[in-house]
Design a protein around this motif. Structure first.
Motif, PDB file in Angstrom:
ATOM      1  N   ASP A   6      -3.581   0.698  -3.321  1.00  0.00           N
ATOM      2  CA  ASP A   6      -3.773  -0.394  -2.358  1.00  0.00           C
ATOM      3  C   ASP A   6      -3.584  -1.723  -3.069  1.00  0.00           C
ATOM      4  O   ASP A   6      -3.966  -1.874  -4.240  1.00  0.00           O
ATOM      5  N   VAL A  48       0.859  -1.179   0.000  1.00  0.00           N
ATOM      6  CA  VAL A  48       0.000   0.000   0.000  1.00  0.00           C
ATOM      7  C   VAL A  48       0.899   1.234   0.000  1.00  0.00           C
ATOM      8  O   VAL A  48       1.851   1.315   0.786  1.00  0.00           O
ATOM      9  N   SER A  97      -4.015  -2.492   4.611  1.00  0.00           N
ATOM     10  CA  SER A  97      -5.132  -1.664   4.137  1.00  0.00           C
ATOM     11  C   SER A  97      -5.815  -0.938   5.288  1.00  0.00           C
ATOM     12  O   SER A  97      -6.254   0.212   5.145  1.00  0.00           O
ATOM     13  N   ILE A 131      -9.869   0.376  -2.068  1.00  0.00           N
ATOM     14  CA  ILE A 131      -9.225  -0.347  -0.970  1.00  0.00           C
ATOM     15  C   ILE A 131     -10.069  -1.576  -0.669  1.00  0.00           C
ATOM     16  O   ILE A 131     -11.305  -1.523  -0.643  1.00  0.00           O
TER      17      ILE A 131
END
Length: 315
Positions: free
Chosen positions: A177, A141, A161, A202
């Motif tokens: 993400d 991420v 996340s 996400i």
């Protein structure tokens, strides 16, 4: 090999196509360098980099205008016989009819820009360097935290996340993400971005996919970001010794570039967002010349030196 379609360049740089009869869809640019064919206009074709994007500025244009018709016919045919991806005329300079005619015969697209030659060259080279840079995809991420690009990595399901979501709620910006595309634009700079298919999304286990841009607004996302710091999350291991001072930096390598890396152990009760924020601010502070760990070490050393002096005086 990485490439950029000529149609992308035309759209990005807002170029006018002076030869619409020529199909540009299959033409690809494979290198970020450009060429100004001044020597070629003078008849010197040794070491001619014909596969580069060609740019004709005011100097080349005035030289072309001064040539005789016979000379033009010879030089234009010789120049345009090479496998040139395209020729761009800057400053809204229009090529003469003979040049356009031969270009159409040789199937070489002729484009035009309103921008000055130097400004256009700088912009196209910078953009091509990014688009054609060596690229890899990593699992992680990428978040912009106080202007620092923080790449959070770790095993699947460890909480990357969730940490990113908390950072977004605290005012920082998501870049990507799950999958981060990393491009090496120079020996010092790595640029990260999201694949088009997952941009601004996400994945949260138990909830599913959320659209960050829709939920938190356009200020919560960013398209690209330099990668300045890597935070690697791992399960807490009580038998492992973790760095508690940070006097020596650890690094990880992407595409031959070294990036500062922190290994962060995960256990219940640790706030990952605050840890990531602190790491980003501390890294920024180090770049500005202040190292808290070094400051503490200096204070300890000075304290020990003073004690030794006091002991010697007592003796």
């Amino acid at each position: 090999m990485s490439h950029v379609n000529l149609t992308q360049i035309i759209e990005k740089m807002k170029l006018e196509n002076l030869t619409p009869e020529i199909d540009v869809k299959g033409i690809k640019i494979t290198q970020p360098d450009i060429n100004r064919p001044a020597l070629q206009m003078a008849g010197y074709f040794e070491h001619y980099e014909a596969t580069r994007l060609q740019i004709i500025g005011f100097v080349e244009y005035t030289y072309m205008e001064a040539m005789t018709e016979e000379r033009k016919n010879k030089i234009y045919n010789q120049l345009l016989s090479y496998p040139i991806p395209c020729i761009v005329f800057s400053r809204e300079l229009h090529p003469d009819p003979l040049f356009l005619q031969i270009a159409k015969e040789k199937n070489v697209p002729i484009l035009m820009t309103k921008k000055a030659t130097s400004a256009f060259m700088a912009e196209i080279i910078r953009w091509l360097n990014v688009m054609l840079a060596p690229c890899i995809s990593v699992h992680g991420v990428l978040v912009d935290v106080y202007g620092e690009g923080v790449l959070i990595t770790g095993e699947s399901g460890i909480g990357k996340s969730e940490a990113a979501l908390e950072l977004i709620k605290r005012g920082h910006r998501l870049v990507s993400d799950d999958v981060v595309e990393i491009r090496k634009v120079s020996d010092d700079t790595l640029i990260g971005n999201a694949p088009d298919i997952t941009k601004h999304f996400i994945e949260l286990r138990g909830i599913g996919i959320i659209d960050v841009k829709t939920l938190f607004g356009v200020s919560s996302v960013k398209d690209t970001q330099s990668i300045d710091l890597v935070i690697r999350l791992e399960d807490w291991n009580k038998d492992k010794e973790y760095d508690r001072l940070g006097l020596e930096e650890e690094y990880t390598d992407y595409l031959g570039n070294k990036v500062v890396c922190h290994n962060i152990p995960i256990r219940p009760g640790r706030n990952l967002a605050i840890i990531c924020e602190s790491a980003a601010v501390n890294h920024r502070q180090k770049k500005m010349g202040y190292n808290a760990a070094q400051e503490l070490y200096t204070r300890v050393q000075n304290s020990l030196a003073r004690r030794r002096e006091e002991d010697e005086e007592d003796d």
